[in-house]
Design a protein around this motif. Sequence first.
Motif, PDB file in Angstrom:
ATOM      1  N   THR A   1      21.875  46.943  55.209  1.00  6.88           N
ATOM      2  CA  THR A   1      22.688  47.893  54.451  1.00  6.88           C
ATOM      3  C   THR A   1      23.764  47.136  53.673  1.00  6.88           C
ATOM      4  OG1 THR A   1      24.195  48.222  56.327  1.00  6.88           O
ATOM      5  CG2 THR A   1      22.348  49.762  56.120  1.00  6.88           C
ATOM      6  N   TYR A   2      24.181  47.738  52.573  1.00  4.51           N
ATOM      7  CA  TYR A   2      25.286  47.211  51.781  1.00  4.51           C
ATOM      8  C   TYR A   2      26.191  48.380  51.412  1.00  4.51           C
ATOM      9  CZ  TYR A   2      22.084  43.278  51.067  1.00  4.51           C
ATOM     10  OH  TYR A   2      21.220  42.232  51.254  1.00  4.51           O
ATOM     11  N   TYR A   3      27.487  48.088  51.307  1.00  2.00           N
ATOM     12  CA  TYR A   3      28.463  49.121  50.977  1.00  2.00           C
ATOM     13  C   TYR A   3      29.414  48.635  49.891  1.00  2.00           C
ATOM     14  CZ  TYR A   3      27.037  51.284  55.374  1.00  2.00           C
ATOM     15  OH  TYR A   3      26.314  51.857  56.380  1.00  2.00           O
ATOM     16  N   ALA A   4      29.867  49.570  49.074  1.00  4.72           N
ATOM     17  CA  ALA A   4      30.963  49.264  48.166  1.00  4.72           C
ATOM     18  C   ALA A   4      32.216  49.004  48.992  1.00  4.72           C
ATOM     19  CB  ALA A   4      31.188  50.438  47.219  1.00  4.72           C
ATOM     20  N   ASP A   5      33.058  48.121  48.507  1.00  7.74           N
ATOM     21  CA  ASP A   5      34.283  47.798  49.240  1.00  7.74           C
ATOM     22  C   ASP A   5      35.146  49.035  49.471  1.00  7.74           C
ATOM     23  OD1 ASP A   5      34.833  44.531  47.668  1.00  7.74           O
ATOM     24  OD2 ASP A   5      33.603  45.137  49.384  1.00  7.74           O
ATOM     25  N   SER A   6      35.098  49.961  48.535  1.00 13.29           N
ATOM     26  CA  SER A   6      35.950  51.142  48.613  1.00 13.29           C
ATOM     27  C   SER A   6      35.567  52.083  49.759  1.00 13.29           C
ATOM     28  CB  SER A   6      35.913  51.904  47.296  1.00 13.29           C
ATOM     29  OG  SER A   6      34.593  52.288  46.979  1.00 13.29           O
ATOM     30  N   VAL A   7      34.350  51.947  50.288  1.00 16.54           N
ATOM     31  CA  VAL A   7      33.914  52.859  51.352  1.00 16.54           C
ATOM     32  C   VAL A   7      33.605  52.132  52.651  1.00 16.54           C
ATOM     33  CG1 VAL A   7      32.954  54.390  49.589  1.00 16.54           C
ATOM     34  CG2 VAL A   7      31.428  52.838  50.833  1.00 16.54           C
ATOM     35  N   LYS A   8      33.638  50.813  52.629  1.00 11.21           N
ATOM     36  CA  LYS A   8      33.297  50.030  53.810  1.00 11.21           C
ATOM     37  C   LYS A   8      34.202  50.405  54.983  1.00 11.21           C
ATOM     38  CE  LYS A   8      31.915  46.102  52.432  1.00 11.21           C
ATOM     39  NZ  LYS A   8      31.875  44.710  51.918  1.00 11.21           N
ATOM     40  N   GLY A   9      33.583  50.645  56.119  1.00 12.05           N
ATOM     41  CA  GLY A   9      34.347  51.028  57.296  1.00 12.05           C
ATOM     42  C   GLY A   9      34.561  52.525  57.443  1.00 12.05           C
ATOM     43  N   ARG A  10      34.276  53.261  56.376  1.00 13.42           N
ATOM     44  CA  ARG A  10      34.442  54.728  56.418  1.00 13.42           C
ATOM     45  C   ARG A  10      33.106  55.462  56.283  1.00 13.42           C
ATOM     46  NH1 ARG A  10      37.083  57.255  52.408  1.00 13.42           N
ATOM     47  NH2 ARG A  10      36.584  55.681  50.820  1.00 13.42           N
ATOM     48  N   PHE A  11      32.192  54.909  55.507  1.00 17.60           N
ATOM     49  CA  PHE A  11      30.894  55.539  55.268  1.00 17.60           C
ATOM     50  C   PHE A  11      29.803  54.765  56.001  1.00 17.60           C
ATOM     51  CE2 PHE A  11      31.814  57.508  50.790  1.00 17.60           C
ATOM     52  CZ  PHE A  11      32.950  58.101  51.295  1.00 17.60           C
ATOM     53  N   THR A  12      28.769  55.487  56.426  1.00 12.59           N
ATOM     54  CA  THR A  12      27.622  54.869  57.077  1.00 12.59           C
ATOM     55  C   THR A  12      26.348  55.448  56.483  1.00 12.59           C
ATOM     56  OG1 THR A  12      28.856  54.598  59.142  1.00 12.59           O
ATOM     57  CG2 THR A  12      26.458  54.413  59.249  1.00 12.59           C
ATOM     58  N   ILE A  13      25.477  54.570  56.011  1.00 16.34           N
ATOM     59  CA  ILE A  13      24.190  55.001  55.479  1.00 16.34           C
ATOM     60  C   ILE A  13      23.130  54.788  56.548  1.00 16.34           C
ATOM     61  CG2 ILE A  13      23.661  52.747  54.449  1.00 16.34           C
ATOM     62  CD1 ILE A  13      22.360  54.268  52.104  1.00 16.34           C
ATOM     63  N   SER A  14      22.169  55.708  56.595  1.00 13.07           N
ATOM     64  CA  SER A  14      21.082  55.587  57.559  1.00 13.07           C
ATOM     65  C   SER A  14      19.841  56.257  56.977  1.00 13.07           C
ATOM     66  CB  SER A  14      21.463  56.221  58.901  1.00 13.07           C
ATOM     67  OG  SER A  14      21.744  57.603  58.746  1.00 13.07           O
ATOM     68  N   ARG A  15      18.714  56.068  57.654  1.00 13.47           N
ATOM     69  CA  ARG A  15      17.475  56.685  57.203  1.00 13.47           C
ATOM     70  C   ARG A  15      16.567  56.944  58.380  1.00 13.47           C
ATOM     71  NH1 ARG A  15      14.916  52.929  52.956  1.00 13.47           N
ATOM     72  NH2 ARG A  15      13.169  54.405  53.100  1.00 13.47           N
ATOM     73  N   ASP A  16      15.674  57.900  58.205  1.00 12.12           N
ATOM     74  CA  ASP A  16      14.659  58.219  59.195  1.00 12.12           C
ATOM     75  C   ASP A  16      13.315  58.157  58.480  1.00 12.12           C
ATOM     76  OD1 ASP A  16      12.859  59.384  60.963  1.00 12.12           O
ATOM     77  OD2 ASP A  16      14.322  60.811  61.727  1.00 12.12           O
ATOM     78  N   ASN A  17      12.622  57.057  58.626  1.00 14.97           N
ATOM     79  CA  ASN A  17      11.363  56.871  57.896  1.00 14.97           C
ATOM     80  C   ASN A  17      10.248  57.774  58.418  1.00 14.97           C
ATOM     81  OD1 ASN A  17      12.488  55.011  56.189  1.00 14.97           O
ATOM     82  ND2 ASN A  17      11.570  53.225  57.156  1.00 14.97           N
ATOM     83  N   ALA A  18      10.377  58.253  59.634  1.00 14.95           N
ATOM     84  CA  ALA A  18       9.362  59.155  60.176  1.00 14.95           C
ATOM     85  C   ALA A  18       9.477  60.554  59.567  1.00 14.95           C
ATOM     86  CB  ALA A  18       9.492  59.235  61.689  1.00 14.95           C
TER      87      ALA A  18
END
Length: 122
Positions: free
Chosen positions: A58-75
């Motif tokens: 995963t990669y995050y913009a500096d402005s959201v790092k530590g506050r936002f979390t990206i995830s996915r469910d491939n199933a």
Amino acid sequence: QVQLVESGGGLVQAGGSLRLSCAASGGTFSDYNMGWFRQAPGKEREFVAVIRWSGRTTYYADSVKGRFTISRDNAKNWAYLQMNSLKPEDTAVYYCAADRTGVTNYQLYNYWGQGTQVTVSS
């Protein structure tokens, strides 16, 4: 052809949380990197976060790092953006996007959702 539909936007007070969801159809979901981007009025679309096809990177913009979390469910063919400690400057239309190779540059993404509005009040 991949179709993407976002949901979960809304109005929240500063310091609150929202979870955006992105439902994908029409392709092999696990073939695509999934990105979240946002666009505020009068501003260029900007990168927020991306998760690679495997879910391991995963990669995050500096402005959201530590506050936002990206995830996915491939199933289940879903991508998510958990947004905590929201600030008024996070107010924007949020878009999910899919691409086999795109990472942080929105111009390289081929497939886009319609967007969902996030408004953070102070």
